[in-house]
Scaffold this motif. Structure first.
Motif, PDB file in Angstrom:
ATOM      1  N   ASP A   1      10.107   4.006  23.640  1.00 23.96           N
ATOM      2  CA  ASP A   1      11.060   3.474  22.671  1.00 23.96           C
ATOM      3  C   ASP A   1      10.239   3.068  21.453  1.00 23.96           C
ATOM      4  O   ASP A   1       9.771   1.935  21.340  1.00 23.96           O
TER       5      ASP A   1
ATOM      6  N   LYS B   1      19.290   7.526  25.770  1.00 23.17           N
ATOM      7  CA  LYS B   1      17.998   7.755  25.114  1.00 23.17           C
ATOM      8  C   LYS B   1      18.185   8.485  23.791  1.00 23.17           C
ATOM      9  O   LYS B   1      17.507   8.186  22.786  1.00 23.17           O
TER      10      LYS B   1
ATOM     11  N   ASN C   1      16.595   4.657  16.011  1.00 22.58           N
ATOM     12  CA  ASN C   1      15.216   4.353  15.634  1.00 22.58           C
ATOM     13  C   ASN C   1      14.789   5.147  14.401  1.00 22.58           C
ATOM     14  O   ASN C   1      14.150   4.615  13.487  1.00 22.58           O
TER      15      ASN C   1
ATOM     16  N   SER D   1       6.756   8.011  15.851  1.00 28.02           N
ATOM     17  CA  SER D   1       8.207   8.224  15.748  1.00 28.02           C
ATOM     18  C   SER D   1       8.571   9.608  15.208  1.00 28.02           C
ATOM     19  O   SER D   1       9.748   9.972  15.206  1.00 28.02           O
TER      20      SER D   1
ATOM     21  N   GLN E   1      19.236   6.054  21.216  1.00 27.10           N
ATOM     22  CA  GLN E   1      18.108   5.190  20.868  1.00 27.10           C
ATOM     23  C   GLN E   1      17.205   5.876  19.847  1.00 27.10           C
ATOM     24  O   GLN E   1      16.828   5.279  18.830  1.00 27.10           O
ATOM     25  N   VAL E   2      16.864   7.130  20.084  1.00 34.61           N
ATOM     26  CA  VAL E   2      15.997   7.879  19.167  1.00 34.61           C
ATOM     27  C   VAL E   2      16.670   8.056  17.815  1.00 34.61           C
ATOM     28  O   VAL E   2      16.027   7.924  16.763  1.00 34.61           O
TER      29      VAL E   2
ATOM     30  N   PRO F   1      10.735  -3.779  22.240  1.00 34.92           N
ATOM     31  CA  PRO F   1      10.296  -3.385  23.584  1.00 34.92           C
ATOM     32  C   PRO F   1       8.816  -3.677  23.786  1.00 34.92           C
ATOM     33  O   PRO F   1       8.005  -3.560  22.857  1.00 34.92           O
TER      34      PRO F   1
ATOM     35  N   ARG G   1      12.673  -1.798  13.781  1.00 35.39           N
ATOM     36  CA  ARG G   1      13.633  -1.904  14.867  1.00 35.39           C
ATOM     37  C   ARG G   1      15.070  -1.953  14.351  1.00 35.39           C
ATOM     38  O   ARG G   1      15.413  -2.780  13.512  1.00 35.39           O
TER      39      ARG G   1
END
Length: 309
Positions: A76, A34, A41, A66, A37-38, A103, A91
């Motif tokens: 996400d 995670k 992003n 975000s 991912q952050v 997602p 993305r």
């Protein structure tokens, strides 16, 4: 440093600032997957934010999910708020990827999805293109170009902007009684057909003038005439009758609104056309030197005329 190729692929360096922001929003997340991912992003949003500002679009990243610590932990999400347009989803795409993954949790409340390819060292981001519609996987080869992207955003900005057209000067209607009629206000024979004149004006008035209002191609080229009658009273006040007629048609489209506002902008009178109305009207009395506004509204289009008795 940024660059734009002839194919309109935009590349930008991911600066210390970009990584500092990514670190800020990912460091409190214990789950390694995670956290990555952050981080990715955030870099993708940074690149799109940089690009749009270079292209002259106003953004508000801090108002986006975000940049919300709770939202990035639970979802996400890689959104960017573009002022007067809406949210874009940005993305990240890793090197050698052939698809952009979107997602399901961000399939709504977005005006588009932008694919941002990050290099292996996370030092550079390249905006590859966009799609206006969400899907679980979007082939990179099927993305629309950045030139199409800019055109798409510009059209959205125009479509969502307030469509208000106000008069540029005060119409001194009180002088009409002395024969001094403002430019742009015509006799009714120039605006309406003989049948409309016969229906509308059975009573004598001191002065009557009208002005054509075009609502434009956005509403099928519909035009109306704003007609104003003014007659003096013995006590120094004036009677004013405002009317709206169709131009080139026998009936008004349903939903045309005519309203009168006082000098403060507060609406004091209002009427809306129904199905098969030939005209709508409002009548009132005003004092000398009093100011008021007449508004004609159809759908999301509005025109305003300001008057002084």
């Amino acid at each position: 440093m940024t660059s734009i190729t002839n194919q309109l692929i935009f590349s930008t360096s991911l600066s210390i600032e970009a990584h500092t922001i990514a670190q800020e929003y990912s460091q409190r997340i214990s789950n390694i997957v995670k956290r990555k991912q952050v981080y990715l992003n955030t870099l993708a949003v940074y690149a799109v934010d940089n690009y749009l500002q270079c292209m002259g679009f106003a953004t508000d990243w801090k108002a986006s999910d975000s940049r919300n610590n709770l939202a990035v932990k639970l979802m996400d999400v890689a959104d960017l708020e573009v002022k007067n347009i809406g949210k874009l989803e940005c993305r990240p795409v890793l090197p050698k990827a052939e698809v952009c993954k979107i997602p399901p949790e961000v399939w709504s409340d977005r005006v588009g999805y932008v694919a941002v390819q990050l290099n292996s060292a996370l030092k550079e981001a390249t905006i590859l293109g966009f799609t206006p519609q969400a899907a679980a996987y979007i082939s990179l080869s099927q993305l629309q170009s950045l030139s199409d992207f800019l055109l798409y955003l510009s059209e959205l900005e125009v479509a969502k902007s307030p469509k208000t057209e106000a008069s540029s000067s005060l119409v001194k209607i009180g002088q009409w009684l002395d024969g001094a009629v403002d430019a742009g206000w015509q006799t009714l024979e120039h605006l309406l057909n003989p049948q409309q004149l016969g229906l509308a004006f059975k009573n004598a008035v001191s002065m009557t003038r009208g002005q054509k209002i075009d609502f434009g191609a956005e509403v099928e080229g519909i035009s109306v005439a704003l007609v104003v009658k003014i007659a003096s009273e013995a006590d120094g006040e004036v009677d004013i009758l405002t009317q709206v007629y169709p131009v080139g048609q026998n009936v008004l489209p349903e939903g045309v609104k005519l309203s009168i506002s006082d000098e403060s902008g507060a609406t004091v009178l209002e009427v809306t056309s129904r199905d098969e109305d030939n005209w709508i009207q409002l009548e009132f009395t005003a004092e000398l030197a009093e100011k008021f506004q007449v508004k004609v509204v159809y759908r999301d289009l509005q025109q305003t005329r300001e008057f002084q008795v």
